[in-house]
Design an enzyme around this catalytic site. Structure first.
Site, PDB file in Angstrom:
ATOM      1  CB  THR A 121       4.381 -13.488  -5.407  1.00  0.00           C
ATOM      2  OG1 THR A 121       3.209 -12.712  -5.239  1.00  0.00           O
ATOM      3  CG2 THR A 121       4.412 -13.961  -6.857  1.00  0.00           C
ATOM      4  CG  ASP A 122      -0.125 -13.000  -2.367  1.00  0.00           C
ATOM      5  OD1 ASP A 122       0.493 -12.380  -3.264  1.00  0.00           O
ATOM      6  OD2 ASP A 122      -0.811 -12.428  -1.490  1.00  0.00           O
ATOM      7  CD  GLU A 123       1.078  -9.881  -7.056  1.00  0.00           C
ATOM      8  OE1 GLU A 123       0.887  -9.673  -8.262  1.00  0.00           O
ATOM      9  OE2 GLU A 123       1.505  -9.027  -6.269  1.00  0.00           O
TER      10      GLU A 123
ATOM     11  CE1 TYR B 180       6.632 -10.518  -9.792  1.00  0.00           C
ATOM     12  CE2 TYR B 180       4.384 -10.320  -8.944  1.00  0.00           C
ATOM     13  CZ  TYR B 180       5.735 -10.561  -8.732  1.00  0.00           C
ATOM     14  OH  TYR B 180       6.188 -10.864  -7.471  1.00  0.00           O
TER      15      TYR B 180
ATOM     16  CE  LYS C 127       8.288 -14.607  -8.185  1.00  0.00           C
ATOM     17  NZ  LYS C 127       9.732 -14.511  -7.815  1.00  0.00           N
TER      18      LYS C 127
ATOM     19  CE1 TYR D 237      -2.490   2.797 -11.000  1.00  0.00           C
ATOM     20  CE2 TYR D 237      -2.130   0.477 -10.511  1.00  0.00           C
ATOM     21  CZ  TYR D 237      -1.655   1.702 -10.946  1.00  0.00           C
ATOM     22  OH  TYR D 237      -0.340   1.814 -11.329  1.00  0.00           O
TER      23      TYR D 237
ATOM     24  CG  ASN E  21      -5.551  -1.095  -3.160  1.00  0.00           C
ATOM     25  OD1 ASN E  21      -4.866  -1.778  -2.400  1.00  0.00           O
ATOM     26  ND2 ASN E  21      -5.697  -1.393  -4.448  1.00  0.00           N
TER      27      ASN E  21
HETATM   28  P1  NAD Z   1      12.866  -5.760  -5.976  1.00  0.00           P
HETATM   29  O1  NAD Z   1      12.386  -5.406  -7.350  1.00  0.00           O
HETATM   30  O2  NAD Z   1      12.933  -4.718  -4.936  1.00  0.00           O
HETATM   31  O3  NAD Z   1      14.338  -6.395  -6.080  1.00  0.00           O
HETATM   32  C1  NAD Z   1      14.699  -7.319  -7.051  1.00  0.00           C
HETATM   33  C2  NAD Z   1      16.228  -7.414  -7.044  1.00  0.00           C
HETATM   34  O4  NAD Z   1      16.611  -8.405  -8.013  1.00  0.00           O
HETATM   35  C3  NAD Z   1      16.943  -6.114  -7.442  1.00  0.00           C
HETATM   36  O5  NAD Z   1      18.014  -5.862  -6.582  1.00  0.00           O
HETATM   37  C4  NAD Z   1      17.433  -6.391  -8.860  1.00  0.00           C
HETATM   38  O6  NAD Z   1      18.621  -5.680  -9.191  1.00  0.00           O
HETATM   39  C5  NAD Z   1      17.673  -7.889  -8.798  1.00  0.00           C
HETATM   40  N1  NAD Z   1      17.603  -8.534 -10.112  1.00  0.00           N
HETATM   41  C6  NAD Z   1      16.641  -8.393 -11.058  1.00  0.00           C
HETATM   42  N2  NAD Z   1      16.919  -9.162 -12.124  1.00  0.00           N
HETATM   43  C7  NAD Z   1      18.084  -9.811 -11.840  1.00  0.00           C
HETATM   44  C8  NAD Z   1      18.870 -10.757 -12.544  1.00  0.00           C
HETATM   45  N3  NAD Z   1      18.525 -11.188 -13.758  1.00  0.00           N
HETATM   46  N4  NAD Z   1      19.985 -11.233 -11.946  1.00  0.00           N
HETATM   47  C9  NAD Z   1      20.354 -10.805 -10.709  1.00  0.00           C
HETATM   48  N5  NAD Z   1      19.652  -9.895 -10.005  1.00  0.00           N
HETATM   49  C10 NAD Z   1      18.524  -9.415 -10.566  1.00  0.00           C
HETATM   50  O7  NAD Z   1      11.952  -6.979  -5.549  1.00  0.00           O
HETATM   51  P2  NAD Z   1      11.443  -7.396  -4.083  1.00  0.00           P
HETATM   52  O8  NAD Z   1      10.193  -6.677  -3.798  1.00  0.00           O
HETATM   53  O9  NAD Z   1      12.569  -7.359  -3.134  1.00  0.00           O
HETATM   54  O10 NAD Z   1      11.045  -8.914  -4.370  1.00  0.00           O
HETATM   55  C11 NAD Z   1      11.958  -9.987  -4.148  1.00  0.00           C
HETATM   56  C12 NAD Z   1      11.252 -11.294  -4.456  1.00  0.00           C
HETATM   57  O11 NAD Z   1      10.117 -11.416  -3.614  1.00  0.00           O
HETATM   58  C13 NAD Z   1      10.732 -11.412  -5.888  1.00  0.00           C
HETATM   59  O12 NAD Z   1      10.908 -12.739  -6.301  1.00  0.00           O
HETATM   60  C14 NAD Z   1       9.265 -11.116  -5.773  1.00  0.00           C
HETATM   61  O13 NAD Z   1       8.532 -11.793  -6.772  1.00  0.00           O
HETATM   62  C15 NAD Z   1       8.972 -11.675  -4.396  1.00  0.00           C
HETATM   63  N6  NAD Z   1       7.820 -11.075  -3.700  1.00  0.00           N
HETATM   64  C16 NAD Z   1       7.773  -9.720  -3.488  1.00  0.00           C
HETATM   65  C17 NAD Z   1       6.690  -9.181  -2.805  1.00  0.00           C
HETATM   66  C18 NAD Z   1       6.583  -7.701  -2.517  1.00  0.00           C
HETATM   67  O14 NAD Z   1       5.563  -7.263  -1.993  1.00  0.00           O
HETATM   68  N7  NAD Z   1       7.605  -6.910  -2.764  1.00  0.00           N
HETATM   69  C19 NAD Z   1       5.646 -10.016  -2.370  1.00  0.00           C
HETATM   70  C20 NAD Z   1       5.728 -11.386  -2.611  1.00  0.00           C
HETATM   71  C21 NAD Z   1       6.829 -11.893  -3.270  1.00  0.00           C
HETATM   72  P1  TYD Z   2       1.475  -2.890  -5.992  1.00  0.00           P
HETATM   73  O1  TYD Z   2       2.220  -2.212  -4.898  1.00  0.00           O
HETATM   74  O2  TYD Z   2       1.863  -2.588  -7.406  1.00  0.00           O
HETATM   75  O3  TYD Z   2       1.537  -4.445  -5.691  1.00  0.00           O
HETATM   76  P2  TYD Z   2       0.744  -5.671  -6.414  1.00  0.00           P
HETATM   77  O4  TYD Z   2       0.137  -5.192  -7.674  1.00  0.00           O
HETATM   78  O5  TYD Z   2       1.867  -6.617  -6.660  1.00  0.00           O
HETATM   79  O6  TYD Z   2      -0.255  -6.136  -5.423  1.00  0.00           O
HETATM   80  O7  TYD Z   2      -0.055  -2.530  -5.844  1.00  0.00           O
HETATM   81  C1  TYD Z   2      -0.773  -2.822  -4.661  1.00  0.00           C
HETATM   82  C2  TYD Z   2      -2.208  -2.407  -4.877  1.00  0.00           C
HETATM   83  O8  TYD Z   2      -2.255  -0.981  -5.059  1.00  0.00           O
HETATM   84  C3  TYD Z   2      -2.816  -3.009  -6.133  1.00  0.00           C
HETATM   85  O9  TYD Z   2      -4.174  -3.337  -5.892  1.00  0.00           O
HETATM   86  C4  TYD Z   2      -2.721  -1.901  -7.160  1.00  0.00           C
HETATM   87  C5  TYD Z   2      -2.851  -0.635  -6.317  1.00  0.00           C
HETATM   88  N1  TYD Z   2      -2.112   0.531  -6.846  1.00  0.00           N
HETATM   89  C6  TYD Z   2      -2.788   1.749  -7.040  1.00  0.00           C
HETATM   90  O10 TYD Z   2      -3.989   1.875  -6.749  1.00  0.00           O
HETATM   91  N2  TYD Z   2      -2.076   2.803  -7.534  1.00  0.00           N
HETATM   92  C7  TYD Z   2      -0.758   2.716  -7.858  1.00  0.00           C
HETATM   93  O11 TYD Z   2      -0.172   3.713  -8.333  1.00  0.00           O
HETATM   94  C8  TYD Z   2      -0.087   1.464  -7.653  1.00  0.00           C
HETATM   95  C9  TYD Z   2       1.366   1.307  -7.994  1.00  0.00           C
HETATM   96  C10 TYD Z   2      -0.811   0.400  -7.150  1.00  0.00           C
END
Ligand code: NAD
Ligand code: TYD
Length: 332
Positions: free
Chosen positions: A123-125, A147, A151, A204, A246
């Site tokens: 992630t970019d985070e 988190y 990562k 937030y 946001n």
């Molecule tokens: P998500 O939370 O929707 O899904 C995570 C999945 O992993 C779930 O199906 C869960 O059951 C499975 N899981 C969790 N722990 C596990 C374990 N120990 N063994 C096997 N399976 C397990 O997450 P997502 O949003 O699909 O994110 C996927 C990846 O992309 C993550 O690595 C996250 O850090 C990265 N990512 C997500 C975003 C975003 O905006 N969602 C952005 C950048 C990077």
């Molecule tokens: P989020 O979807 O939790 O992703 P991330 O924290 O990984 O970027 O949040 C996106 C943005 O939205 C972040 O700046 C936090 C804000 N946010 C709110 O303002 N209210 C909320 O209830 C949530 C979940 C997030």
């Protein structure tokens, strides 16, 4: 290719598996997923009967199981993670376990079995908050919550296995994704579904934090490209190229759901809330990737999807989620 996708029952994972089966008719996929609260087999109901697809329920921290399912694959794509910042502030244990130790388990399997590639999705985070400009892959990691710190731990361990043991890893670091099948704890699906239910949207702080939004199908295409064309030991940023505060995102969601701005409820800020993320995607651009889905229409498609799939999200917003929501937002 014969692929092992971990975390394939989650948001990005399920979209990625569907992408793979659609774009690569000769590929086959085993999906290893623990099915935590965020994993949902219904996300892949439409491909469950495809002979190229198999599901195994299990934990990426289980070394024996990982070895069993990984034997003979051409590559592993790791999307298994604990993924929600707010949860990492109150229950960080699972983040360290899955996002660090789980990556270690996969690395050991890749090393022992001689698997040709591990694509680790990050992630970019991990770069932390960026006041100006955009993070490049060479920038130092400055994660600022459990988190992103977990990562970053997984990323550094993966790169260390490349440097020390020559384990063929490649990493992607994408910006915030949105789209169908995203668990409704993240801001986009939370705000869409709250708006559809005429309940407040908890924004937030001052609402001026900036995220760079990437449609999930653009991320899937990018991950697929890096899987096939990326170089071992390298990191590839994937940005949506659409940075927005946001508050503006929230207003757009309210406009698309046809609800009033009075639903916006400013609430106490997230502790340590990163102000802005922004990545430079020049490097993956050189592999030939660019986002294809314009933000406005992709958000519209996403809102429509949630409107038309109440049966998907309504059960998720009852059970475990309701208790989480009370704890998280009750006193805010
Ligand atoms: P998500 O939370 O929707 O899904 C995570 C999945 O992993 C779930 O199906 C869960 O059951 C499975 N899981 C969790 N722990 C596990 C374990 N120990 N063994 C096997 N399976 C397990 O997450 P997502 O949003 O699909 O994110 C996927 C990846 O992309 C993550 O690595 C996250 O850090 C990265 N990512 C997500 C975003 C975003 O905006 N969602 C952005 C950048 C990077
Ligand atoms: P989020 O979807 O939790 O992703 P991330 O924290 O990984 O970027 O949040 C996106 C943005 O939205 C972040 O700046 C936090 C804000 N946010 C709110 O303002 N209210 C909320 O209830 C949530 C979940 C997030």
């Amino acid at each position: 290719m014969k692929l092992l996708v971990t975390g394939g029952a989650g948001f990005i994972g399920s979209n990625f598996i569907r992408h793979l089966l659609r774009e690569h008719p000769d590929d086959s996929v085993v999906n290893l997923d623990k099915l935590t609260y965020a994993g949902n087999p219904a996300n892949l109901a439409d491909v469950a009967g495809d002979p190229r697809y198999a599901f195994v329920q299990g934990d990426i921290c289980d070394a024996k199981l990982v070895r069993d399912v990984a034997r003979g694959v051409d590559a592993i794509v790791n999307l298994a993670a604990e993924s929600h910042v707010d949860r990492s502030l109150v229950e960080p244990d699972g983040f360290l376990r899955t996002d660090v130790f789980g990556v270690f388990t996969l690395l050991e399997a890749v090393r022992d079995l001689g698997i040709p590639r591990l694509l680790h999705v990050s992630t970019d985070e991990v770069y932390g908050s960026v006041a100006r400009g955009s993070s490049t892959e060479r920038d130092p990691l400055r994660p600022s919550n459990p988190y992103s710190a977990s990562k970053a731990g997984g990323d550094l361990l993966a790169l260390s296995y490349w440097h020390t043991h020559g384990v063929p890893v490649v990493l992607t670091r994408s910006s915030n994704n949105f789209g169908p099948h995203q668990y409704p704890e993240k801001v986009v699906p939370l705000f869409i579904t709250n708006a559809l239910d005429d309940t407040p949207l908890p924004l937030y702080g001052d609402g001026r934090n900036v995220r760079d939004w990437l449609y999930v199908l653009d991320n899937c295409a990018a991950i697929d490209l890096v899987l096939r064309r990326g170089r071992d030991g390298e990191v590839y940023n994937i940005g949506g190229g659409h940075e927005v505060e946001n508050i503006a995102l929230t207003r757009e969601i309210l406009r698309l759901t046809g609800k009033p701005d009075t639903l916006i409820r400013p609430v106490t800020d997230r502790p340590g809330h990163d102000r802005r993320y922004s990545v430079d995607s020049t490097k993956i651009g050189q592999l030939g990737w660019a986002p294809r889905y314009p933000f406005a229409s992709a958000l519209e498609t996403t809102v429509r999807w949630y409107r038309e799939h109440e049966t998907w999200w309504r059960p998720l917003k009852s059970g475990e989620f309701r208790a989480w929501y009370e704890r998280q937002y009750g006193n805010r």
